[in-house]
Enzyme design. Structure first.
Site, PDB file in Angstrom:
ATOM      1  N   ASP A   5      -1.832  -9.830  -2.351  1.00 10.72           N
ATOM      2  CA  ASP A   5      -1.572 -10.516  -3.624  1.00 10.72           C
ATOM      3  C   ASP A   5      -2.730 -11.443  -3.973  1.00 10.72           C
ATOM      4  OD1 ASP A   5      -0.605 -11.814  -5.828  1.00 10.72           O
ATOM      5  OD2 ASP A   5       1.181 -12.627  -4.860  1.00 10.72           O
ATOM      6  N   HIS A  17     -17.956   1.998   7.300  1.00 11.70           N
ATOM      7  CA  HIS A  17     -17.114   1.850   8.491  1.00 11.70           C
ATOM      8  C   HIS A  17     -17.878   1.234   9.658  1.00 11.70           C
ATOM      9  CE1 HIS A  17     -13.675   2.477  10.980  1.00 11.70           C
ATOM     10  NE2 HIS A  17     -13.149   3.449  10.267  1.00 11.70           N
TER      11      HIS A  17
END
Length: 468
Positions: free
Chosen positions: A387, A169
């Site tokens: 995608d 992070h």
């Protein structure tokens, strides 16, 4: 790397930006980054249906993913680099030098794709083979060097593919991560990065736009820098279960209709507010009904983060690479109103999003962590639009801490929501999970209990949300 007992490694490689495409560069950590220095590594999984055999995966998918990742890292080069701790104990920085690379592993697994990619109850240990381990931090009479990203692609022959990320992070927030992941998917699908460049969605690296007139960077480093940096390999629990619940738009609207009359002088309440209040309330009630000793005057805390890019004065670019989050905290027993007020205080007053942040660390230290819940994720990241040329994901999972829950958009309808939970005490769960379509409200009649939205438990939900 995944457990060798359950997967067969097809290829392990390191992927760098194309040679000579990026000069060596360093990014200083800002006060937005430092609070994440010791945070456990994030583990995120995208599951895709894939009905092709292993030979097609090896000959077509692997070369394409390797090439497209290299092109993507040309634009997101810090993720190829490392977090560097200087020998003089000054504030670390993210540093990229030519040749730095990301670990990418391709494996074949024999486990059940449909089981892992479902909404129903699954043991968290079942995800262990999908979770790539970050290369260990290293030092050889020099600065401590900490990698930021590792990726594993798991093939389920003739069934599916899982693309799993292990992400530090400190490198950036969800905005940064999803811009990287979406760019990789975009380039892999189209076969090149020219369109990405033309679309002007490249990351913005100038950290001078983060103004720090009151010295928050030094304040935070004085605290976080005193904590010894440990390997924060976020190990998946061996005694927890995961499940996903669906909240339909109509159900959220019913929650809103109930909440608005309870909040004087308010004609609107957001879906985020009522969903978080709803889940938070269920967690509070569940702990009490499970037998946990919860005093009548015990305060409950709910933490959330807000993206500050557009809230700062002046605002910074949406494509800013790094962390730009500020925390909000609700403390009360009346969940929806408390969350609404916390949001208004933190993010509705533009230009004042950093007000009082000097006390943030001390305030968090004073809280009873056993009485705190938090939300991870946001529907705005549109995780089901990721995608890679494989179609939309069948399922998205993110591994977070206990007492955290995830909130994302729904695959089948962008107006619906997914709530993901990972809870201990698997042996205490009862078969309400057996129905894979876990709609929270539709299957449980709503009612009001002690001024908190909760569920007509029917002796079920309290056991599902039983914390040890």
């Amino acid at each position: 790397m995944a457990s060798s007992e359950m997967v067969h490694v097809l290829e392990h490689c390191r992927i760098a930006p194309p040679p000579g495409s990026v000069d060596g560069k360093s990014l200083p950590l800002t006060f937005f980054d430092l609070p994440w220095l010791h945070f456990p590594l994030m583990k995120l999984f995208f599951f895709y249906e894939f009905s092709h055999p292993k030979t097609y995966f090896v000959e077509t998918i692997i070369p394409r993913l390797k090439h497209s990742l290299s092109l993507t890292l040309k634009h997101f080069f810090p993720l190829s680099g490392n977090l560097i701790f200087p020998l003089d104990c000054s504030i670390p920085e993210i540093r990229y030098k030519d040749g730095d690379s990301v670990s990418l592993t391709f494996v074949e697994g024999s486990f059940d794709f449909d089981h892992l990619s479902g909404n129903h109850q699954r043991n968290e240990i079942d995800f262990h083979p999908l979770a790539v381990q970050m290369s260990p931090a290293s030092t050889t009479f020099g600065p401590l060097i900490v990698p930021l990203l590792a990726i594993q692609v798991t093939l389920f022959p003739n069934s599916g593919i899982c693309i799993g990320f292990t992400f530090h992070h400190i490198a950036g927030d969800a905005n940064t991560f999803f811009r990287f992941a979406r760019s990789w998917a975009f380039i892999n699908k189209l076969g090149g990065d020219a369109t990405l460049v033309e679309s002007l969605i490249l990351p913005f690296y100038d950290r001078t736009v983060v103004k720090d007139p009151i010295g928050l960077r030094s304040t935070f480093w004085n605290y976080f820098g005193k904590v010894k940096f440990e390997e924060c390999q976020s190990q998946l629990s061996t005694n927890s279960v995961r499940a996903t619940f669906l909240l339909r738009r109509a159900e959220v609207q019913r929650l809103k209709k109930w909440v608005i009359p309870q909040i004087p002088k308010q004609s609107h309440v957001s879906a985020f507010t009522v969903i978080c209040a709803y889940v938070w309330s269920c967690m509070i009630k569940a702990r009490s009904r499970s037998g946990e000793d919860v005093g009548e005057n015990e305060l409950e805390h709910f933490a959330f983060t807000a993206d500050c890019r557009t809230l700062l004065d002046p605002p910074i670019p949406a494509a800013y690479f790094g962390n730009c989050l500020m925390g909000g905290l609700a403390t009360t027993k009346i969940a929806a109103n408390s969350i609404r007020e916390a949001i208004q205080e933190r993010v509705r007053n533009k230009g004042e999003v950093l007000k009082g942040v000097q006390k943030w660390v001390s305030d968090l230290k004073s809280l009873n962590r056993m009485r705190m819940a938090a939300v991870v994720g946001s529907p705005r990241f549109e995780v089901y639009n990721m995608d890679f040329g494989l179609g939309r994901p069948k399922k998205y999972e993110v591994i977070s801490r206990d007492r955290y829950f995830t909130l994302d958009g729904c695959k089948d309808n962008e107006e619906d929501f997914e709530v993901g939970l990972s809870l201990p005490m698997a042996s205490r769960l009862i078969p309400v999970y057996n129905n894979k379509d876990n709609d929270i409200v539709r299957k449980n009649k709503m009612k009001i209990v002690n001024d908190i939205v909760t569920i007509n438990i029917v002796a079920n939900f309290s056991l599902i949300m039983w914390y040890e």
